[in-house]
Motif scaffolding. Structure first.
Motif, short mmCIF file in Angstrom:
data_model
loop_
_atom_site.label_atom_id
_atom_site.label_comp_id
_atom_site.label_asym_id
_atom_site.label_seq_id
_atom_site.Cartn_x
_atom_site.Cartn_y
_atom_site.Cartn_z
N GLU A 183 0.82 -1.20 0.00
CA GLU A 183 0.00 0.00 0.00
C GLU A 183 0.86 1.25 0.00
N LYS A 184 1.94 1.22 0.77
CA LYS A 184 2.85 2.36 0.81
C LYS A 184 3.49 2.59 -0.56
N SER A 185 3.93 1.50 -1.20
CA SER A 185 4.54 1.62 -2.52
C SER A 185 3.53 2.12 -3.55
N GLN A 186 2.30 1.58 -3.50
CA GLN A 186 1.26 2.02 -4.44
C GLN A 186 0.91 3.48 -4.22
N LEU A 187 0.81 3.88 -2.93
CA LEU A 187 0.50 5.27 -2.63
C LEU A 187 1.60 6.20 -3.14
N TYR A 188 2.84 5.77 -3.00
CA TYR A 188 3.94 6.59 -3.49
C TYR A 188 3.89 6.72 -5.01
N ASN A 189 3.59 5.59 -5.69
CA ASN A 189 3.51 5.64 -7.15
C ASN A 189 2.36 6.53 -7.61
N GLU A 190 1.20 6.39 -6.92
CA GLU A 190 0.06 7.22 -7.30
C GLU A 190 0.35 8.70 -7.05
N THR A 191 1.02 8.98 -5.92
CA THR A 191 1.35 10.37 -5.63
C THR A 191 2.31 10.93 -6.67
N THR A 192 3.29 10.12 -7.05
CA THR A 192 4.24 10.57 -8.07
C THR A 192 3.55 10.82 -9.41
N ALA A 193 2.67 9.89 -9.79
CA ALA A 193 1.95 10.06 -11.06
C ALA A 193 1.04 11.27 -11.02
N HIS A 194 0.35 11.46 -9.88
CA HIS A 194 -0.54 12.62 -9.77
C HIS A 194 0.26 13.92 -9.81
N ARG A 195 1.40 13.94 -9.13
CA ARG A 195 2.22 15.15 -9.15
C ARG A 195 2.73 15.43 -10.56
N GLN A 196 3.13 14.36 -11.28
CA GLN A 196 3.60 14.55 -12.64
C GLN A 196 2.48 15.06 -13.55
N GLN A 197 1.28 14.49 -13.36
CA GLN A 197 0.15 14.93 -14.17
C GLN A 197 -0.20 16.38 -13.87
N THR A 198 -0.14 16.74 -12.58
CA THR A 198 -0.44 18.13 -12.22
C THR A 198 0.58 19.07 -12.82
N GLU A 199 1.85 18.70 -12.75
CA GLU A 199 2.88 19.55 -13.33
C GLU A 199 2.71 19.69 -14.84
N ASN A 200 2.36 18.59 -15.51
CA ASN A 200 2.14 18.67 -16.96
C ASN A 200 0.96 19.57 -17.30
N THR A 201 -0.12 19.44 -16.50
CA THR A 201 -1.29 20.29 -16.74
C THR A 201 -0.96 21.76 -16.52
N MET A 206 0.22 27.10 -18.61
CA MET A 206 1.14 28.24 -18.72
C MET A 206 1.50 28.51 -20.18
N ASN A 207 1.77 27.44 -20.93
CA ASN A 207 2.08 27.63 -22.35
C ASN A 207 0.90 28.23 -23.11
N ARG A 208 -0.30 27.75 -22.76
CA ARG A 208 -1.50 28.27 -23.43
C ARG A 208 -1.69 29.75 -23.10
N ILE A 209 -1.47 30.10 -21.84
CA ILE A 209 -1.61 31.50 -21.43
C ILE A 209 -0.59 32.37 -22.17
N LYS A 210 0.64 31.87 -22.27
CA LYS A 210 1.65 32.63 -22.99
C LYS A 210 1.28 32.81 -24.46
N GLU A 211 0.73 31.73 -25.07
CA GLU A 211 0.32 31.85 -26.46
C GLU A 211 -0.81 32.86 -26.63
N LEU A 212 -1.76 32.80 -25.70
CA LEU A 212 -2.86 33.75 -25.79
C LEU A 212 -2.38 35.18 -25.58
N GLU A 213 -1.49 35.35 -24.61
CA GLU A 213 -0.97 36.70 -24.38
C GLU A 213 -0.17 37.20 -25.58
N LYS A 214 0.54 36.30 -26.21
CA LYS A 214 1.36 36.70 -27.35
C LYS A 214 0.55 36.91 -28.60
N GLY A 215 -0.42 36.03 -28.87
CA GLY A 215 -1.13 36.07 -30.14
C GLY A 215 -2.42 36.85 -30.10
#
Length: 439
Positions: A183-201, A206-215
């Protein structure tokens, strides 16, 4: 007299002798004792002295030792029964914990202490409990060794039962530890995946905002802007970069705001080589708003020069030249025979705010500077969209009520597709909020 007594004694002796001889067969024996003549009674043989032999002493010691062993064994059994009861309760708790749905729940009365929320603390406490149980088992084994030395026998059934219970408990604890580790290992993996997904989102946002601000020059979205034409001149206008294909029906919708008088001018015009008035919406002088298709005219019952935002839609089909006019979501007029069976020609130019003169054609690429100032639109315009079909009334109403937005499939209102000339400007617009405020 003495002779008589002596004779009687001899007769008794003879009789007892026979009796003794007869009872000897039965395992009993009588002894004759000589009594002196002058004795008045039968002599009583003295009792032997009660001396303790070595065998009697050994028997007495054995009895005492057995008594002590029995008491010790009774105490040991009582202790073992208590240990069995405690092990049974702990095993029950472990089984109930293993049957849990995975959520940590608090046990108020637990001999193994409250289960912590942290899986690391749980593993530590389970290991500590296991060590305590092993120490107790070693203590029991030492008691068994002492009992063997003293000559008492330790109950084999009790020992086997304790070992069986301890083995079951150890299996349950190991299983629980493995589950917690997984359970600890699964929780760690899920937390890592969720953090990675959040960072990607967040990165994508941020990229979309920059594009909108620029264009989009800071507009909240590509369509949330308005075109302002404040003066009636022949050089302020906007131009749509896209053109139209050949069409047999169309719907044109836009938001207008004007207080110009007399007449609001020309909100838009579409001209092709050889025909500057392929599609024109115009109000000039004291005339009503007119729709021109291939120089054919239909008067529309629209009134939009009150300085407020109004949603305007116009539909047309080449079949019988049927047309409809909508204002603020409501159909206010219909008609027919407006350029019937005439297809809209392709590859023209869409101008916002000016009517295109015939002399611009066939030099299609020369626009601006040759418009008629008296027919220029004065006001603000937004959400200019064109479809190659007739929209349904509910679609028009949804856009007018700001409950839905449908970009045109032929021309969609977008900042990147509209050019401005002569001092015309583009600025952010929130039409529904502006309309509510102005009303």
């Amino acid at each position: 007299m003495n002779s008589f007594q002596l004779g009687v004694i001899c007769l008794y002796a003879l009789a007892f002798g026979r009796l003794a001889y007869g009872q000897a067969e039965k395992g009993e024996r009588f002894l004759c004792t000589v009594i002196p003549i002058g004795s008045d009674s039968c002599p009583v043989p003295p009792e032997p002295l009660q001396t303790s032999s070595a065998q009697e002493e050994e028997l007495r010691n054995t009895v005492m030792q057995l008594r002590e062993t029995i008491l010790q064994q009774k105490e040991t059994i009582v202790n073992h029964l208590g240990t069995i009861k405690e092990l049974t309760s702990k095993l029950t708790l472990c089984e109930s914990a293993s049957d849990d749905s995975g959520s940590w729940r608090k046990i108020k009365q637990d001999t193994m202490d409250d289960v912590p929320r942290d899986p690391n603390d749980t593993v530590y406490n389970l290991g500590k409990t296991m060590q305590t149980l092993k120490d107790r088992l070693e203590n029991l084994e030492q008691q068994q060794m002492r009992a063997n030395v003293s000559g008492a026998s330790f109950p084999n059934e009790l020992r086997d039962l304790l070992q069986s219970r301890l083995g079951d408990l150890e299996s349950q604890l190991l299983k629980k530890v493995n589950e917690l580790e997984e359970e600890k290992s699964q929780l760690y993996n899920e937390t890592t995946a969720h953090r990675q997904q959040t960072e990607n989102t967040l990165s994508a946002l941020m990229n979309r905002i920059k594009e909108l601000e620029k264009g989009n020059n800071g507009f909240r979205s590509p369509e949330n802007f308005k075109l302002s034409l404040p003066l009636r001149t022949n050089y302020l206008f906007g131009r749509v970069k896209k053109s139209l294909p050949e069409m047999y029906a169309f719907t044109v919708c836009m938001w207008l705001k004007s207080s110009s008088s007399p007449g609001i001018g020309t909100p838009f015009s579409y001209g092709v080589p050889g025909q500057a008035n392929e599609i024109v919406l115009i109000e000039w002088g004291n005339n009503p708003i007119e729709l021109l298709i291939n120089d054919k005219v239909a008067r529309l019952p629209l009134s939009v020069n009150d300085g407020r935002w109004h949603h305007i839609c116009i539909t047309w089909t080449t079949r019988d030249g049927l047309w409809e006019a909508y204002q603020d979501g409501q159909r206010v007029g219909t008609g027919e025979n407006l350029a019937p069976w005439h297809p809209i020609k392709p590859d023209g130019v869409i101008i916002l705010g000016q009517e295109q003169a015939c002399r611009l054609w066939p030099q299609q690429d020369i626009v601006g500077g040759r418009f008629d100032a008296t027919q220029a639109f004065v006001g603000e315009l937004s959400h200019f969209n064109i479809w190659d079909r007739v929209l349904r009334p509910q679609d028009v109403l949804g856009m007018a009520n700001c409950t839905s937005y449908m970009p045109g499939n032929m021309v969609a209102w977008a900042d990147s597709d509209v050019e401005v000339f002569g001092g015309a400007t583009k600025s952010p617009a929130e039409l529904c909020e502006d309309r509510l405020f102005s009303s």
